[in-house]
Write a protein that holds these residues in place. Structure first.
Motif, PDB file in Angstrom:
ATOM      1  N   ALA A   6      -8.628  13.962   3.944  1.00  0.00           N
ATOM      2  CA  ALA A   6      -8.273  15.037   3.150  1.00  0.00           C
ATOM      3  C   ALA A   6      -6.883  15.629   4.035  1.00  0.00           C
ATOM      4  CB  ALA A   6      -9.176  16.108   2.905  1.00  0.00           C
ATOM      5  N   SER A   7      -6.966  15.353   5.049  1.00  0.00           N
ATOM      6  CA  SER A   7      -5.648  15.934   6.043  1.00  0.00           C
ATOM      7  C   SER A   7      -4.712  14.912   6.291  1.00  0.00           C
ATOM      8  CB  SER A   7      -6.379  16.169   7.320  1.00  0.00           C
ATOM      9  OG  SER A   7      -6.553  15.221   8.052  1.00  0.00           O
ATOM     10  N   ALA A   8      -4.698  13.647   5.622  1.00  0.00           N
ATOM     11  CA  ALA A   8      -3.783  12.734   5.681  1.00  0.00           C
ATOM     12  C   ALA A   8      -2.172  13.158   4.882  1.00  0.00           C
ATOM     13  CB  ALA A   8      -4.081  11.352   5.112  1.00  0.00           C
ATOM     14  N   GLY A   9      -1.293  12.663   5.153  1.00  0.00           N
ATOM     15  CA  GLY A   9      -0.029  13.223   4.648  1.00  0.00           C
ATOM     16  C   GLY A   9       0.286  12.292   3.418  1.00  0.00           C
ATOM     17  N   LEU A  10      -0.555  11.254   3.117  1.00  0.00           N
ATOM     18  CA  LEU A  10      -0.379  10.212   2.064  1.00  0.00           C
ATOM     19  C   LEU A  10      -1.626   9.493   2.232  1.00  0.00           C
ATOM     20  CD1 LEU A  10       1.362   8.810   0.030  1.00  0.00           C
ATOM     21  CD2 LEU A  10       1.840   7.082   1.690  1.00  0.00           C
ATOM     22  N   THR A  11      -2.098   9.228   0.863  1.00  0.00           N
ATOM     23  CA  THR A  11      -3.591   8.488   0.800  1.00  0.00           C
ATOM     24  C   THR A  11      -3.121   7.256  -0.347  1.00  0.00           C
ATOM     25  OG1 THR A  11      -4.306   9.897  -0.990  1.00  0.00           O
ATOM     26  CG2 THR A  11      -5.111  10.173   1.187  1.00  0.00           C
ATOM     27  N   LEU A  12      -3.877   6.191   0.159  1.00  0.00           N
ATOM     28  CA  LEU A  12      -3.444   5.138  -0.448  1.00  0.00           C
ATOM     29  C   LEU A  12      -4.738   4.233  -0.957  1.00  0.00           C
ATOM     30  CD1 LEU A  12      -0.725   3.409   1.950  1.00  0.00           C
ATOM     31  CD2 LEU A  12      -0.303   4.863  -0.267  1.00  0.00           C
ATOM     32  N   TRP A  13      -5.030   3.919  -2.283  1.00  0.00           N
ATOM     33  CA  TRP A  13      -6.416   3.457  -2.508  1.00  0.00           C
ATOM     34  C   TRP A  13      -5.777   2.313  -3.343  1.00  0.00           C
ATOM     35  CZ3 TRP A  13     -10.258   7.350  -4.920  1.00  0.00           C
ATOM     36  CH2 TRP A  13     -10.493   8.616  -3.936  1.00  0.00           C
ATOM     37  N   VAL A  14      -6.070   0.967  -2.628  1.00  0.00           N
ATOM     38  CA  VAL A  14      -5.402  -0.108  -3.240  1.00  0.00           C
ATOM     39  C   VAL A  14      -6.347  -1.490  -3.264  1.00  0.00           C
ATOM     40  CG1 VAL A  14      -2.934   0.417  -2.436  1.00  0.00           C
ATOM     41  CG2 VAL A  14      -4.292  -1.177  -0.941  1.00  0.00           C
ATOM     42  N   ALA A  15      -6.007  -2.350  -4.010  1.00  0.00           N
ATOM     43  CA  ALA A  15      -6.811  -3.560  -4.307  1.00  0.00           C
ATOM     44  C   ALA A  15      -7.174  -4.367  -2.824  1.00  0.00           C
ATOM     45  CB  ALA A  15      -6.215  -4.576  -5.203  1.00  0.00           C
ATOM     46  N   VAL A  51      -1.773   8.547   7.335  1.00  0.00           N
ATOM     47  CA  VAL A  51      -2.222   7.894   6.231  1.00  0.00           C
ATOM     48  C   VAL A  51      -3.409   7.495   6.014  1.00  0.00           C
ATOM     49  CG1 VAL A  51      -1.579   5.903   4.884  1.00  0.00           C
ATOM     50  CG2 VAL A  51       0.332   7.001   6.129  1.00  0.00           C
ATOM     51  N   GLY A  52      -4.046   7.819   4.846  1.00  0.00           N
ATOM     52  CA  GLY A  52      -5.407   7.244   4.880  1.00  0.00           C
ATOM     53  C   GLY A  52      -5.522   6.062   3.846  1.00  0.00           C
ATOM     54  N   LEU A  53      -6.574   5.107   4.031  1.00  0.00           N
ATOM     55  CA  LEU A  53      -6.297   3.708   3.050  1.00  0.00           C
ATOM     56  C   LEU A  53      -7.691   3.508   2.705  1.00  0.00           C
ATOM     57  CD1 LEU A  53      -4.591   1.178   2.351  1.00  0.00           C
ATOM     58  CD2 LEU A  53      -5.460   0.408   4.410  1.00  0.00           C
ATOM     59  N   ILE A  54      -7.689   3.060   1.523  1.00  0.00           N
ATOM     60  CA  ILE A  54      -9.397   2.548   0.967  1.00  0.00           C
ATOM     61  C   ILE A  54      -8.875   1.241   0.297  1.00  0.00           C
ATOM     62  CG2 ILE A  54     -10.946   2.612  -0.608  1.00  0.00           C
ATOM     63  CD1 ILE A  54     -10.870   5.590  -0.040  1.00  0.00           C
ATOM     64  N   THR A  55      -9.435   0.267   0.786  1.00  0.00           N
ATOM     65  CA  THR A  55      -8.894  -1.336   0.322  1.00  0.00           C
ATOM     66  C   THR A  55     -10.256  -1.920  -0.290  1.00  0.00           C
ATOM     67  OG1 THR A  55      -9.286  -2.308   2.479  1.00  0.00           O
ATOM     68  CG2 THR A  55      -7.168  -1.694   1.663  1.00  0.00           C
ATOM     69  N   LEU A  56     -10.680  -1.560  -1.619  1.00  0.00           N
ATOM     70  CA  LEU A  56     -11.998  -2.100  -2.327  1.00  0.00           C
ATOM     71  C   LEU A  56     -11.421  -2.816  -3.537  1.00  0.00           C
ATOM     72  CD1 LEU A  56     -14.349   0.860  -1.359  1.00  0.00           C
ATOM     73  CD2 LEU A  56     -14.470  -1.517  -0.530  1.00  0.00           C
TER      74      LEU A  56
END
Length: 330
Positions: free
Chosen positions: A64-73, A96-101
């Motif tokens: 929630a504090s990231a300047g950018l969040t990416l949720w990608v394949a 940057v926050g990242l979720i790879t699911l």
């Protein structure tokens, strides 16, 4: 300040920070956050501005504090350290926050308002979403959450097998031989199966033999086939552990498994089965992105020579200049 007002303020602050306990607020729970499969810490990352990286629950809490969040394949997880690192190089101070699911799982989380992991809820949506099929983005458009997209790279299907291919698998039809145990992406949330591999299996008339009439996650569908929850991690592990002999994966996943020393090889497929002329990765910024300007710069970076080169270095195929241009979701 009245006690009730204090409690309400704490809950609001917790939601804004991106985390709340599962029972904290009835209105949030009605959004039905999606449960992240167990032991997926490495698919949850927070890239701090100082270059450090944290994973798992801590990463989720800090997104929630990231300047950018990416949720990608998830099938591009192994490329993201380099991709994000290259982007951050020209974005000083950016985290940057990242979720790879699996992209279907991510889509459900966007529509459901966030995630549940290790017993806690994380109320959040991303700035950027990417999938292996435009159909997912159309669902976001229907929900008034996304209006533009670009195709930013390509891939193709292969069969991952044991090192040395001891069972002599040569093609798709071998996957239903009685001596072959398969590990397959599930058809519920994994785009590789939903939009590509299932099509190939149906064309060969073996889908029912693989699925046993079941559509499930992390389940044994027949004596010989297992449907994964997160195939890009589970299939090489199952082959390594002697639980499976073969499984359909992306070409880039075979390359990554081999880079990591996994005892696997790859079986190339003809174009009609690899679908390399059809497989496209689509990306876009959510219309309600909290960091729209940064999200737009990230999309421009992915379409740039440096962004494309970062992906190509892991075996992905570049998109064409026309594909890389943002266009309306139709």
């Amino acid at each position: 300040m009245p006690f009730r007002t204090v409690i309400k303020s704490i809950l609001v602050a917790a939601i804004m920070l991106g985390w709340i306990h599962a029972a904290a607020d009835d209105n949030v729970s009605q959004l039905h956050p999606v449960v992240i499969p167990v032991d997926k810490d490495s698919d949850l990352k927070f890239y701090a501005a100082d270059g450090s990286i944290v994973t798992g629950s801590e990463a989720l809490a800090r997104m929630a504090s990231a300047g950018l969040t990416l949720w990608v394949a998830g099938n591009q997880y192994f490329a993201m350290d380099k991709v994000i690192g290259e982007f951050q190089r020209n974005e000083p101070g950016l985290s940057v926050g990242l979720i790879t699911l699996p992209p279907g799982l991510i889509l459900s989380a966007i529509l459901g308002g966030g995630w549940t992991y290790n017993g806690y809820e994380y109320a959040a949506t991303p700035d950027i979403y990417a999938s292996v099929n435009l159909g997912h983005l159309r669902k976001l458009k229907a929900a008034n959450l996304m209006s533009q997209y670009a195709v930013y790279m390509h891939n193709e299907l292969q069969i991952m097998v044991t090192k040395g291919n001891s069972k002599h698998v040569t093609g798709i039809d071998d996957l239903v031989r009685p001596d072959i145990r398969t590990s397959m992406p599930n058809p519920v949330s994994e785009g590789i199966m939903q939009f590509y591999a299932r099509k190939v299996l149906e064309q060969h008339g073996i889908w029912q033999k693989i699925s046993g009439g079941k559509e499930c996650v992390a389940c044994q569908t027949t004596e010989n086939n297992y449907f994964t929850a997160v195939h890009h991690r589970e299939t090489p592990e199952r082959i390594r552990d002697g639980k499976s002999d073969a499984g359909i994966v992306w070409k880039t996943e075979c390359l990554e498994a081999q880079r990591r020393g996994a005892p696997v090889d790859a079986v190339d497929l003809p174009v009609s089965d690899s679908l390399r002329d059809e497989v496209s990765y689509a990306i876009g910024a959510l219309d309600n992105s909290k960091h729209k300007a940064v999200a737009d710069r990230y999309l421009a970076f992915v379409a740039s020579r440096a962004g494309q080169a970062a992906y190509v270095s892991f075996g992905f195929v570049s998109a064409s200049p026309d594909e890389l241009r943002l266009k309306p979701i139709e």
